[in-house]
Design a protein around this motif. Structure first.
Motif, short mmCIF file in Angstrom:
data_model
loop_
_atom_site.label_atom_id
_atom_site.label_comp_id
_atom_site.label_asym_id
_atom_site.label_seq_id
_atom_site.Cartn_x
_atom_site.Cartn_y
_atom_site.Cartn_z
N ARG A 125 0.83 -1.21 0.00
CA ARG A 125 0.00 0.00 0.00
C ARG A 125 0.87 1.25 0.00
N LEU A 129 0.99 4.56 -2.45
CA LEU A 129 0.73 5.91 -1.96
C LEU A 129 1.80 6.90 -2.42
N ASN A 134 -3.58 8.95 2.77
CA ASN A 134 -4.90 8.47 2.36
C ASN A 134 -5.39 7.52 3.45
N TYR A 136 -8.17 5.74 3.52
CA TYR A 136 -8.90 4.56 3.08
C TYR A 136 -7.99 3.35 3.05
N VAL A 139 -6.33 1.39 -1.83
CA VAL A 139 -5.98 2.46 -2.76
C VAL A 139 -5.66 1.82 -4.11
N ALA A 144 -4.06 7.23 -5.64
CA ALA A 144 -3.91 7.53 -4.21
C ALA A 144 -4.00 9.02 -3.90
N LYS A 147 -7.43 10.74 -2.84
CA LYS A 147 -7.97 10.53 -1.49
C LYS A 147 -9.46 10.22 -1.53
#
Length: 222
Positions: A125, A129, A134, A136, A139, A144, A147
């Motif tokens: 992740r 990013l 972010n 959540y 992604v 990313a 957002k």
């Protein structure tokens, strides 16, 4: 004289479609495989073991933990060991009041194999990013910075890629979740489904509705 208003129309029989336990077992083996794609494995885990819907997966967020002092590092998902799930938006046509608790606590007995999966997921992740923030959980590559929650198609794509990798055929999130509902019902009764986000009528149907085992798309008998 015939009165059409008094005519009773038979309610169509409800059928719950689900995959076989053999299919679920193969997917569970993949979830625990240390070489599995971590995003695919985590999404499969959240659907099969916790019955998350596509909407819940889209809007699930990381724990928002604020450090008491600057020198204290913020807890990661692995350390916090829970997710924050969305509350349903009030609506006249709302069929479910949502889960009993919007904090999804992961089972401690699974920590030995599940925490390494979460760690691999966080590393993947973070690469997506590329330094942005972010909150959540999921992604999409290249998205990313916006957002925003991932799309429904993104969830479907993740499940499709995972099932193609494991089974060579396509599974769908909705049928996977209904399969989880069947398993939960057989083990704990229909009451558990209402606490996990199923609507009351929908949950009750799992106790009486006809069940139909379906094969993943593209499946053929060898």
């Amino acid at each position: 004289m015939f009165n059409p208003v008094c005519r009773q129309v038979k309610r169509p029989d409800q059928t719950i479609t689900h995959y076989s336990l053999e299919v679920i077992q193969q997917l569970c083996d993949y979830i625990k495989d240390s070489n599995a794609d971590p995003t695919e494995a985590l999404v499969l885990y959240l659907i099969i073991f916790h019955g998350l819907s596509t909407q819940e997966l889209r809007f699930a967020q990381l724990p928002c933990v604020i450090a008491l002092r600057e020198e204290i590092p913020v807890q990661t998902l692995v350390e916090a060991y829970y997710l924050v799930l969305p509350k349903p938006i009030p609506s006249r046509g709302l069929r479910t009041s949502g889960r009993f608790d919007n904090l999804l606590l992961f089972p401690s007995q699974a920590a030995m194999w599940f925490k390494p999966l979460l760690q691999r997921f966080l590393e993947q992740r973070q690469q997506r990013l590329k330094g942005s923030t972010n909150q959540y959980l999921l992604v999409a590559p290249g998205q990313a910075l916006h957002k925003k929650p991932v799309s429904q198609k993104t969830i479907q794509r993740i499940v499709r890629q995972a099932s193609l990798r494991v089974l060579g055929v396509t599974c769908y999130p909705k049928v996977l979740r209904s399969t989880a509902g069947v398993i939960f019902t057989d083990r704990a009764g229909v009451g558990i489904l209402s606490r996990m986000g199923w609507g009351d009528q929908q949950a009750f149907a799992y106790g009486y509705a006809q069940r139909q085992t379906v094969r993943p798309h593209g499946y053929s008998v060898r």
